[in-house]
Each structure stands twice: as C-alpha cells, then as structure tokens.
Scaffold this active site. Structure first.
Site: not given
Ligand code: FCB
Length: 464
Positions: A183, A376
């Site tokens: 990110e 994620e």
């Molecule tokens: C993302 C991050 C991760 C976590 C989630 C909830 O932006 O990559 O580390 O904090 O959010």
C-alpha cells in the site's frame, strides 16, 4: 499442500458460481500479517529503530500511546503461530520483513541475526506445508533513512533495492513469491500528506516525491530480483473502489476521476502501462515542477509483474461540493466531498459493501490485465471470540470474489487480514482484525469462531 500464485489457479470465465460456491482448484487460501504489527522484540538481536518506533512514541500520534514494542511477541512465538496456521489449514502465509532488522541503519552492514529470524520462520512454514509470501516493505522504514528524508529522498529507493537483494540472497532458494511494497498510497499520503501515519509529515510536495520514489523502489527491486532468478514478483496496492455519488452528474464524475487518479491510476499506470496519466501529472504540477521524475524512471517502474496484490476493505463515494476543504490525505482535493458511511459499518467505521469488491476486481482486470490476489481483506470488531459479524463480512466478500471469478477475473487467491489481533497502527491495540484472539497480557491465542469457519471454507475450497 503448497501453492504458488503462478499455478493455473483460475480458469477465466470459470465455474465459481455454477458449482455452488466452489473456488477454482488451486485457489490459494492464506492469512496475512505485518512485521511491526505482530513481532515485538523491538530492540532484540540488533534490530534498528524504525519510523514506527519513533512515531508511536510521539505524544498524541497513536491511541493511548500504544507501541509495537511487544505486540503479539511473534518474534518469540512464531513456532506456536505457524502451528496454529497449520491447524487452520492455511496454504499460504503473507508476512513482511522488518527492514531495520536486516540493515539497522538502512544502508550499512547486514545484521545476520535479523536475517536468521526470517530464515527460521520460512523453514518453519515450509516444514508445515505453508507457502510463504514475502512483503519486503510494510511501512517500518529504518529511522536512519527517515533522518535523510525518507521516501521524499530518491536514495531511499536505491537503498530499498539493495535491501531486497539481501533478502533474496537469503531466502530466494525457498521463497517463490515476493511483493515489494504494501500500500504505497498509505506510505505516501498518510505518511507525508495527512501525517496520520509515520513519519507524520504534512507536505504535498514531499507526498508526491514519496509516491514517485516508492514506485521507483519497486521498479528497481523487481528488476534486481528478476535478474537474480525470482519466480513470482508483484506489489500490493489498496486500490479504491471509488464511484461518483450521483453517476448521472458530470461534476460527481469529475470528482471521482480525481480521487481515482490520486488513489489508483497514479500508481497503476506507471506500474503497468509505463507512464503517469496526463491528468495526474497536471494535478501534481499544481504543487511541484516534477523535477523528481527523471528520464527513464517511468520505464524503470514499468517492470513486468506476475501478480497484483489487492487490499480491500470498503468503498468510497464522492461528489462535487464547492467549498469543501481538501481531504487531509488528498492534496488538491478541495471541492470534493466523501459521503459518510451508509448502512452497516465495522469497528473502524468503514462501510461494508462486498459488491464494491467485485466491481473493483473487474475494473482492475479490464484495465490492467494482470493476475490478481487479494492480499488483505477483513474486518475489525470489538473484542470477543464469538464473531458472527466478522464471519458475515468475510462470507460476503468471498462471494464477491467468486462473482468476479465467474465474470472472468483472473483472481488467484485470498489472504484474510488478519491471522491474529495485532497493532493497528494509529489505532494501537484498540481495533481487532484477527480471526484469532490475542490476550495482550498473557499472549494467549484463541481461535475465534471466524477462524473455525475459515478453516471449513479452506477445507471445502468454497462456501456453503
Ligand atoms: C491495511 C494495512 C494493514 C492493516 C489493515 C487494516 O491498510 O495494510 O497493515 O492495518 O489496513
């Protein structure tokens, strides 16, 4: 079972829907974490100071002054944690490497004790049949590099490529899937525009310099690792599923174009198409002469990648609203309003809308044609092991993935965020994303109902 993202995991136009909610054979089921959020052992075995050590100690920056000093103590408990992953039936585990463990001052001597930790972790995973997916940078920059300007300084990109090669030399014989950055939007815009994340800077010029140097770091590292023989290479973004609040309004469409540009195309276009979009060059030029983009940089950034990691949590709806001040994390976004969440939200106050994930995956597939991996997805809910809301969230988003696959999207796998409750950045330990509960006093791990549910999903390679 082991799986890699290069395996033929999906058949475009395949049968995710027709056969109930079965995922394609070889679909990769995993869980994700990140170094600073779980490891602890902040001063052990020669680890250097990271920008999050500094930031978390700065009064007022993190909820209740929480730090990652101990976190989940994973540095000492990794064996127990890997055993837990094996019990869940995970095929893959996404972890990140703490750069300050490897080169404590960013560019100087390599700290072999730091390398040894990831060596042990990797062997432990492989010994249990769990494929590691390594993220090289999940936000814990060595403080020594920040002292020289951090991502606003071009040298940080060169230092990153060197560090990436150190890691590959150590683990490349066993780790087949590597992603460079997690990110970069957050690193650049939360780190340098709103200052809500480390290093806590609020400077639009530094923000766009950071965007560029992060991308350059990626390009340099991918080229070096490819040359060294790496198999599967990629990057993880948090692309925004942004839409105009009123799709029939030209002004709302214009608002969405700017947010899409700043959040998505400013990264994806140079990465995959080899050039910044013209409108984003113009946008950046409102703040800077773009002198930090040197000849050949865009070509350098545009390395072929094998997979694009997608982190997804929530959609965004924007409209044109004259007089609205710029969002703190969006230089030049004055006049654009973000709609407050509507309907169900998680404990982060993030709107829940699985269909937005399907829409986003289709868009990425259509515009960029690169294999995708959800690196994620998950939800924060208040403490407790009976977490039916989390199950509902995950179930909805997996159905959204299946929908995307049935529409031809080349989606190779899914990593839940997160394996266990952990340090949620500026929110400290207040927000819990784990499918496993962590008691921060005793460090006891307890699988939540969602962990057992996820284990069943993995076992049947699909949903009921
Ligand atoms: C993302 C991050 C991760 C976590 C989630 C909830 O932006 O990559 O580390 O904090 O959010």
């Amino acid at each position: 079972m082991t799986a890699t993202v290069t395996s033929e995991a999906t058949e475009p136009g395949g049968s995710a829907q027709q056969s109930g909610l079965k995922f394609p054979d070889g679909f990769i089921w995993g869980a994700a974490t990140a170094s600073y959020q779980i490891e602890g052992a902040a001063t052990e075995d020669g680890r250097g100071v990271s920008i999050w050590d500094t930031f978390s100690r700065t009064p007022g920056k993190v909820f209740a002054g929480h730090t990652g000093d101990v976190a989940c103590d994973h540095y000492h408990r990794y064996r127990e944690d890997v055993a837990m992953m094996a019990d869940l039936g995970l095929a893959a585990y996404r972890y990140s490497v703490a750069w300050p463990r490897i080169r404590p001052d960013g560019t100087g001597p390599v700290n072999t004790r730091g390398l040894d930790f990831y060596d042990r972790l990797t062997d432990e995973l492989l010994g249990k049949g769990i494929e590691p997916l390594v993220t090289l940078y999940h936000w814990d920059l060595p403080q020594a590099l920040q002292d020289r300007g951090g991502w606003a300084n071009r040298d940080t990109a060169l230092a990153f490529a060197e560090y990436a090669q150190v890691m590959y030399a150590k683990l490349g014989d066993r780790v087949t899937t590597w992603t460079t950055l997690n990110e970069p939007w957050c690193s650049a815009y939360l780190g340098y525009a709103s200052g809500r994340h480390a290093p806590g800077i609020t400077d639009p010029v530094a923000t766009f310099r950071a965007v560029h140097h992060l991308l350059l770091a990626h390009g340099l590292a991918v080229e070096a690792l490819r040359g060294a023989g790496a198999g599967t290479l990629g990057i993880t973004l948090n692309p925004s599923a942004v839409a105009p609040l009123d799709p029939s309004s030209a002004a709302d469409q214009e608002a969405a174009r700017i947010i899409d540009g700043l959040h998505n195309r400013i990264f994806l276009d140079p990465l995959i198409k080899g050039a910044y979009p013209d409108d984003m060059r113009e946008h950046m030029a409102r703040f800077t002469d773009l002198g930090f983009i040197q000849d050949g940089d865009e070509k350098q950034i545009n390395q072929p990648i094998d997979v694009l990691g997608v982190n997804f949590y929530s959609p965004a709806y924007v409209s044109a609203k004259p007089g609205t001040p710029a969002a703190p994390d969006g230089p030049g976004t004055e006049g654009i309003a973000f709609r407050p969440p509507v309907g169900p939200v998680t404990d982060m106050n993030w709107q829940i809308e699985p269909a937005a994930l399907t829409r986003l995956l289709e868009r990425l597939h259509n515009d960029y044609r690169v294999p995708l991996l959800i690196t994620e997805n998950g939800a924060a809910y208040p403490d407790g092991v009976h977490d039916e809301h989390r199950i509902e969230y995950l179930d909805g988003h997996l159905r959204a993935c299946a929908d995307a696959i049935s529409r031809g999207v080349d989606l190779r796998g899914y990593f839940v965020w997160s394996l266990m409750d952990n340090y949620e950045w500026a929110e400290g330990y207040a927000k819990r994303f784990g499918i496993v509960r962590v008691d921060y006093t005793t460090q006891e791990r307890t699988p939540k109902d969602s962990a057992r549910w996820y284990a069943d999903v993995i076992r049947r390679n699909g949903l009921e």
